[in-house]
Design a protein around this motif. Structure first.
Motif, mmCIF file in Angstrom:
data_model
loop_
_atom_site.group_PDB
_atom_site.id
_atom_site.type_symbol
_atom_site.label_atom_id
_atom_site.label_comp_id
_atom_site.label_asym_id
_atom_site.label_seq_id
_atom_site.Cartn_x
_atom_site.Cartn_y
_atom_site.Cartn_z
ATOM 1 N N ILE A 24 0.868 -1.185 0.000
ATOM 2 C CA ILE A 24 0.000 0.000 0.000
ATOM 3 C C ILE A 24 0.906 1.237 0.000
ATOM 4 C CG2 ILE A 24 -1.968 -1.096 1.149
ATOM 5 C CD1 ILE A 24 -1.079 0.453 3.730
ATOM 6 N N ARG A 26 2.480 4.576 1.289
ATOM 7 C CA ARG A 26 2.805 4.946 2.677
ATOM 8 C C ARG A 26 3.062 6.441 2.825
ATOM 9 N NH1 ARG A 26 3.029 0.296 4.919
ATOM 10 N NH2 ARG A 26 3.843 -1.467 3.736
ATOM 11 N N ASP A 86 -1.851 5.051 7.356
ATOM 12 C CA ASP A 86 -1.649 4.484 6.005
ATOM 13 C C ASP A 86 -2.784 3.511 5.660
ATOM 14 O OD1 ASP A 86 0.736 5.868 5.753
ATOM 15 O OD2 ASP A 86 2.029 4.125 6.083
ATOM 16 N N ASN A 87 -3.166 2.669 6.617
ATOM 17 C CA ASN A 87 -4.245 1.699 6.368
ATOM 18 C C ASN A 87 -5.568 2.401 6.088
ATOM 19 O OD1 ASN A 87 -2.432 -0.377 6.748
ATOM 20 N ND2 ASN A 87 -3.124 -0.889 8.819
ATOM 21 N N ALA A 90 -5.448 3.705 2.612
ATOM 22 C CA ALA A 90 -5.568 2.614 1.634
ATOM 23 C C ALA A 90 -7.036 2.215 1.473
ATOM 24 C CB ALA A 90 -4.732 1.423 2.078
ATOM 25 N N ASP A 91 -7.817 2.342 2.537
ATOM 26 C CA ASP A 91 -9.239 1.979 2.490
ATOM 27 C C ASP A 91 -10.134 3.167 2.133
ATOM 28 O OD1 ASP A 91 -8.574 -0.605 3.120
ATOM 29 O OD2 ASP A 91 -8.912 -0.347 5.279
#
Ligand code: FER
Length: 262
Positions: A24, A26, A86-87, A90-91
């Protein structure tokens, strides 16, 4: 703001929200140094810029504060904020924001060493308000492509930093429309002093978040604040988490707060 703690549920952070994912985009976590006229020396802060960061865009800013035993490294060392953020990117669950991790102990020796409850050190957490407005925010706004109105500025923190976020945020609603406190400590002002004009506060706030672990010995601070806000019809999100005065509660708090910002 049109939500309050009675009319909706906050779902738990999903499994893996704080685990590093492969492949993903960052963000970047940097250490910066800024001149503190308040303290009379340069001081450090960490700054997270999101994936795809570009000087051609304009970003909101979250100032995220540490606890009494921490410093500008505390979130980074224990909380994996860059992975959580970051997560979320990504979503597709996060608006573009820069996150600043200051050192909230505004004094010459700002390390969390010796007696961390020493009166001079506790006072330095109050002095930080002067430094934030006089030195750090101006530095960030001069050096990063950020939006500078209250709607694009948030303040949050854990424990001692949660108290700072409530005191500074609610005391300066012309500067912050978004405020979050995770396990706020006894430095949190008494509710009547914190929110002397509930109607005005309610009108200006876009989000007020308070969360605390059910096993936390400081939970009385959150309880008294939440009760006052409820009695005076100030919309806020109050979440009693399963947990103690510890990182699972604070990481979950960052996840939940960040995705609601801006
Ligand atoms: C106190 C107990 C705890 C206090 C601060 C704290 C200022 C802070 C705890 C933390 O940041 O984890 O009486 O008074």
């Amino acid at each position: 703001m049109n939500r309050n703690s009675q009319d909706f549920e906050v779902s738990e952070a999903p499994a893996g929200f704080d685990s590093e994912r492969e492949a993903i985009a960052r963000g970047i976590m940097k250490m910066i140094e800024y001149p503190s006229g308040t303290v009379g020396r340069n001081r450090q802060a960490r700054v997270y810029t999101p994936p795809g960061y570009s000087a051609d865009q304009e970003y909101s800013v979250l100032y995220l504060l540490h606890g009494i035993g921490g410093d500008e490294n505390e979130w980074y060392t224990h909380g994996m904020p860059q992975i959580i953020l970051d997560n979320l990117y990504a979503d597709g669950m996060l608006r573009p924001m820069i996150v600043v991790f200051p050192n909230g102990r505004a004094m010459w020796d700002d390390r969390a060493e010796g007696d961390i409850f020493d009166a001079e050190k506790i006072r330095a957490f109050e002095t930080f308000e002067t430094e934030l407005f006089g030195d750090l925010i101006p530095y960030i706004e001069a050096n990063y492509p950020v939006l500078t109105d209250r709607l694009h500025r948030a303040i949050a923190g854990l424990s001692m930093g949660g108290g700072q976020a409530l005191n500074i945020g609610l005391g300066n609603l012309d500067r912050f429309a978004w405020i979050g406190a995770f396990s706020p400590a006894p430095n949190t002002r008494e509710p009547e002093i914190l929110v002397p004009e509930p109607k005005r506060t309610a009108e200006q706030l876009h989000l007020l978040w308070i969360s605390c672990g059910n096993l936390d010995s400081l939970k009385h601070v959150s309880d008294r604040t939440h009760e006052y806000l409820s009695q005076h019809a100030v919309p806020h999100i109050w979440v009693e988490e399963q947990g103690d005065h510890d990182w699972p509660v604070w990481k979950s708090g960052l996840y939940q707060l960040a995705k609601r910002l801006f």
